[in-house]
Motif scaffolding. Structure first.
Motif, PDB file in Angstrom:
ATOM      1  N   ALA A 158      18.622  41.101  53.723  1.00 43.22           N
ATOM      2  CA  ALA A 158      17.768  40.707  54.846  1.00 43.22           C
ATOM      3  C   ALA A 158      18.644  40.666  56.091  1.00 43.22           C
ATOM      4  N   PHE A 159      18.188  41.313  57.160  1.00 47.43           N
ATOM      5  CA  PHE A 159      19.031  41.585  58.325  1.00 47.43           C
ATOM      6  C   PHE A 159      18.235  41.328  59.597  1.00 47.43           C
ATOM      7  N   ALA A 160      18.857  40.600  60.546  1.00 45.95           N
ATOM      8  CA  ALA A 160      18.248  40.369  61.857  1.00 45.95           C
ATOM      9  C   ALA A 160      18.841  41.380  62.831  1.00 45.95           C
ATOM     10  N   PRO A 161      18.114  42.446  63.185  1.00 45.75           N
ATOM     11  CA  PRO A 161      18.713  43.526  63.986  1.00 45.75           C
ATOM     12  C   PRO A 161      19.062  43.123  65.408  1.00 45.75           C
ATOM     13  N   GLY A 162      18.355  42.133  65.968  1.00 48.08           N
ATOM     14  CA  GLY A 162      18.618  41.761  67.352  1.00 48.08           C
ATOM     15  C   GLY A 162      20.027  41.250  67.572  1.00 48.08           C
ATOM     16  N   CYS A 163      20.547  40.479  66.611  1.00 45.41           N
ATOM     17  CA  CYS A 163      21.898  39.924  66.716  1.00 45.41           C
ATOM     18  C   CYS A 163      22.833  40.454  65.636  1.00 45.41           C
ATOM     19  N   ARG A 164      22.363  41.434  64.839  1.00 44.94           N
ATOM     20  CA  ARG A 164      23.153  42.054  63.771  1.00 44.94           C
ATOM     21  C   ARG A 164      23.600  41.038  62.717  1.00 44.94           C
ATOM     22  N   LEU A 165      22.775  40.048  62.459  1.00 45.29           N
ATOM     23  CA  LEU A 165      23.127  38.969  61.546  1.00 45.29           C
ATOM     24  C   LEU A 165      22.604  39.266  60.147  1.00 45.29           C
ATOM     25  N   ILE A 166      23.478  39.133  59.155  1.00 47.33           N
ATOM     26  CA  ILE A 166      23.073  39.269  57.755  1.00 47.33           C
ATOM     27  C   ILE A 166      22.550  37.916  57.299  1.00 47.33           C
ATOM     28  N   LEU A 167      21.243  37.798  57.156  1.00 48.15           N
ATOM     29  CA  LEU A 167      20.647  36.509  56.804  1.00 48.15           C
ATOM     30  C   LEU A 167      20.958  36.113  55.366  1.00 48.15           C
ATOM     31  N   ASP A 168      20.780  37.031  54.445  1.00 49.86           N
ATOM     32  CA  ASP A 168      21.059  36.721  53.045  1.00 49.86           C
ATOM     33  C   ASP A 168      20.982  38.007  52.236  1.00 49.86           C
ATOM     34  N   PHE A 169      21.431  37.913  50.992  1.00 47.13           N
ATOM     35  CA  PHE A 169      21.346  39.052  50.080  1.00 47.13           C
ATOM     36  C   PHE A 169      21.155  38.520  48.665  1.00 47.13           C
ATOM     37  N   VAL A 170      20.594  39.371  47.811  1.00 46.31           N
ATOM     38  CA  VAL A 170      20.372  39.057  46.399  1.00 46.31           C
ATOM     39  C   VAL A 170      20.712  40.304  45.605  1.00 46.31           C
ATOM     40  N   ILE A 171      21.389  40.143  44.490  1.00 49.44           N
ATOM     41  CA  ILE A 171      21.740  41.264  43.623  1.00 49.44           C
ATOM     42  C   ILE A 171      20.908  41.186  42.350  1.00 49.44           C
ATOM     43  N   GLY A 172      20.183  42.262  42.065  1.00 51.59           N
ATOM     44  CA  GLY A 172      19.332  42.293  40.880  1.00 51.59           C
ATOM     45  C   GLY A 172      18.544  43.588  40.822  1.00 51.59           C
ATOM     46  N   PRO A 173      17.755  43.787  39.784  1.00 47.64           N
ATOM     47  CA  PRO A 173      16.955  45.015  39.658  1.00 47.64           C
ATOM     48  C   PRO A 173      15.795  45.021  40.641  1.00 47.64           C
ATOM     49  N   ARG A 174      15.176  46.168  40.762  1.00 44.42           N
ATOM     50  CA  ARG A 174      14.013  46.273  41.654  1.00 44.42           C
ATOM     51  C   ARG A 174      12.778  45.749  40.911  1.00 44.42           C
ATOM     52  N   LYS A 175      12.690  44.420  40.884  1.00 46.72           N
ATOM     53  CA  LYS A 175      11.597  43.719  40.236  1.00 46.72           C
ATOM     54  C   LYS A 175      11.015  42.700  41.196  1.00 46.72           C
ATOM     55  N   GLN A 176       9.822  42.206  40.876  1.00 49.64           N
ATOM     56  CA  GLN A 176       9.121  41.295  41.766  1.00 49.64           C
ATOM     57  C   GLN A 176       9.868  39.980  41.934  1.00 49.64           C
ATOM     58  N   TYR A 177      10.447  39.456  40.877  1.00 52.28           N
ATOM     59  CA  TYR A 177      11.095  38.146  40.975  1.00 52.28           C
ATOM     60  C   TYR A 177      12.324  38.191  41.882  1.00 52.28           C
ATOM     61  N   VAL A 178      12.981  39.344  41.984  1.00 47.72           N
ATOM     62  CA  VAL A 178      14.138  39.457  42.872  1.00 47.72           C
ATOM     63  C   VAL A 178      13.677  39.480  44.331  1.00 47.72           C
ATOM     64  N   ALA A 179      12.579  40.179  44.608  1.00 41.90           N
ATOM     65  CA  ALA A 179      12.027  40.175  45.960  1.00 41.90           C
ATOM     66  C   ALA A 179      11.570  38.768  46.355  1.00 41.90           C
ATOM     67  N   ASP A 180      10.978  38.039  45.423  1.00 43.26           N
ATOM     68  CA  ASP A 180      10.578  36.651  45.692  1.00 43.26           C
ATOM     69  C   ASP A 180      11.792  35.793  46.030  1.00 43.26           C
ATOM     70  N   LYS A 181      12.889  36.015  45.307  1.00 43.11           N
ATOM     71  CA  LYS A 181      14.106  35.235  45.543  1.00 43.11           C
ATOM     72  C   LYS A 181      14.686  35.524  46.925  1.00 43.11           C
ATOM     73  N   LEU A 182      14.648  36.778  47.352  1.00 43.78           N
ATOM     74  CA  LEU A 182      15.174  37.141  48.672  1.00 43.78           C
ATOM     75  C   LEU A 182      14.350  36.514  49.787  1.00 43.78           C
ATOM     76  N   VAL A 183      13.026  36.638  49.717  1.00 41.98           N
ATOM     77  CA  VAL A 183      12.162  36.080  50.760  1.00 41.98           C
ATOM     78  C   VAL A 183      12.267  34.555  50.794  1.00 41.98           C
ATOM     79  N   LYS A 184      12.398  33.931  49.632  1.00 42.72           N
ATOM     80  CA  LYS A 184      12.542  32.475  49.588  1.00 42.72           C
ATOM     81  C   LYS A 184      13.831  32.028  50.269  1.00 42.72           C
ATOM     82  N   SER A 185      14.930  32.743  50.026  1.00 40.95           N
ATOM     83  CA  SER A 185      16.197  32.392  50.659  1.00 40.95           C
ATOM     84  C   SER A 185      16.159  32.639  52.156  1.00 40.95           C
ATOM     85  N   VAL A 186      15.452  33.685  52.590  1.00 41.90           N
ATOM     86  CA  VAL A 186      15.333  33.971  54.025  1.00 41.90           C
ATOM     87  C   VAL A 186      14.516  32.889  54.718  1.00 41.90           C
TER      88      VAL A 186
END
Length: 365
Positions: A158-186
């Motif tokens: 997850a990346f904020a392009p206006g200030c080039r800030l890396i908000l967070d990252f998650v390592i895992g397969p392309r599954k729904q629960y990993v996307a949920d984890k990324l959005v929750k952390s953001v």
């Protein structure tokens, strides 16, 4: 002299005793100096809390606490790790044990988590781009195999392009629960104002955004025959989300579609993930662990997460970005860091400042 000894001069230092009522609170007038001594060839100051009588020093409750090696060697090991060098190679070059390098890397990643949780909160960013970066863990495989493309390891960013800030990252397969984890952390880093989200055509993002930025509405029973209408999640009124869908034929890009999923009045120029894709190139170019053609990939997910946590936090707070410029007091144009551009910090940090930052409260209220 005060009534109970010397007057406090260290208003920005807090007590390190967790049993003290003033633990983690600065500017309380309870901390005074208690002399200095030489530790690992450097001058270290000792403090005294007049409320509980606890004695501590500059390194207490920081990354360097109870580490015997010189700080320069530890900092050099972490910098080499951020470039993607293996733990065994770092230990061989610096003539230390590989177990020591592992311990330093794990402690640095833990310190970075504390800094991110303390500093990156209630942020107001206008736009967030999210994308997946294919990485290698344990064994090198072809990323386009049908049985591996979604089940293999990916780094979601997850990346904020206006200030080039890396908000967070998650390592895992392309599954729904990993996307949920990324959005929750953001969501933990954001304020009440919802930014514009832009991703690729992966539908997992849509479901994840609905779970965290939507409301569940239950429909009343009609009294008629048949099953009642199932509850449905509707997005918040201020949620805006768009996708950049790339259409490829035989691996060749043929067309790009920009689809608006949630919200209205989204400018077509804002529907883009170009800056995040450029950031992915920076990852691969600068970090040997996530390069495409390399044998220096991580053999375990745990150490890739530790290394990337240190890399991303250092990137945000310490490393100047070529796309962010400012003029100093001399009028000289300098590179700015993403954290300083976003208003999180007032200065450009060094690696030592990042590792010694104490994540405390500043007042009783």
């Amino acid at each position: 002299m005060g009534k109970r000894g010397p007057k406090p001069r260290f208003i920005d230092v807090s007590c390190q005793n967790k049993n003290c009522k003033l633990y983690g609170l600065t500017n309380q007038g309870n901390v005074v100096g208690n002399g200095t001594y030489i530790s690992r060839g450097e001058k270290t100051r000792r403090y005294l809390c007049r409320h509980c009588g606890k004695v501590f020093n500059d390194h207490t409750d920081t990354f360097y606490h109870n580490l015997r090696k010189a700080e320069k060697i530890i900092d050099l090991a972490l910098k080499m790790s951020m470039k993607g060098m293996s733990i065994e190679a770092i230990a061989d070059v610096l003539e230390v044990e590989s177990a020591s390098v592992k311990r330093w890397l794990a402690r640095a990643a833990n310190q970075c988590d504390k800094v991110n949780d303390s500093m990156m909160k209630n942020m107001d960013v206008p736009k967030i781009e999210m994308d997946e970066l294919w990485v290698i863990i344990q064994k090198k495989r072809v990323p386009r195999m049908k049985d591996y493309e979604d089940d293999g390891p990916w780094m979601w960013v997850a990346f904020a392009p206006g200030c080039r800030l890396i908000l967070d990252f998650v390592i895992g397969p392309r599954k729904q629960y990993v996307a949920d984890k990324l959005v929750k952390s953001v969501k933990k880093h954001l304020s009440d104002k919802i930014p514009l989200f832009v991703t690729d055509g992966l539908n997992f993002y849509k479901e994840a955004l609905l779970k965290h930025f939507g409301v569940l509405i239950e429909f009343p029973r009609t009294g008629k025959r048949g099953r009642p209408k199932k509850p449905k999640i509707f997005p918040f009124d201020d949620l805006k989300y768009a996708q950049v869908v790339k259409i490829r034929i035989n691996g060749v890009l043929k067309k790009i579609k920009k689809n608006t999923i949630f919200g209205e009045n989204i400018e077509q120029s804002e529907i883009s993930t170009t800056l995040l894709e450029r950031q992915n190139l920076t990852f691969r170019q600068d970090n040997n662990r996530v390069s495409r053609k390399t044998i220096g990939f991580s053999k375990a997910k745990e150490w890739l997460e530790h290394q990337m946590r240190l890399y991303c936090t250092h990137f945000n707070f310490c490393r100047g970005h070529g796309g962010l410029k400012y003029k100093d007091e001399r009028g000289v144009e300098c590179k700015n860091t993403p954290a300083r551009e976003a208003g999180i910090v007032d200065s450009i940090w060094t690696l030592k400042e990042l590792l010694t930052f104490r994540c405390f409260k500043t007042s009783i209220r």
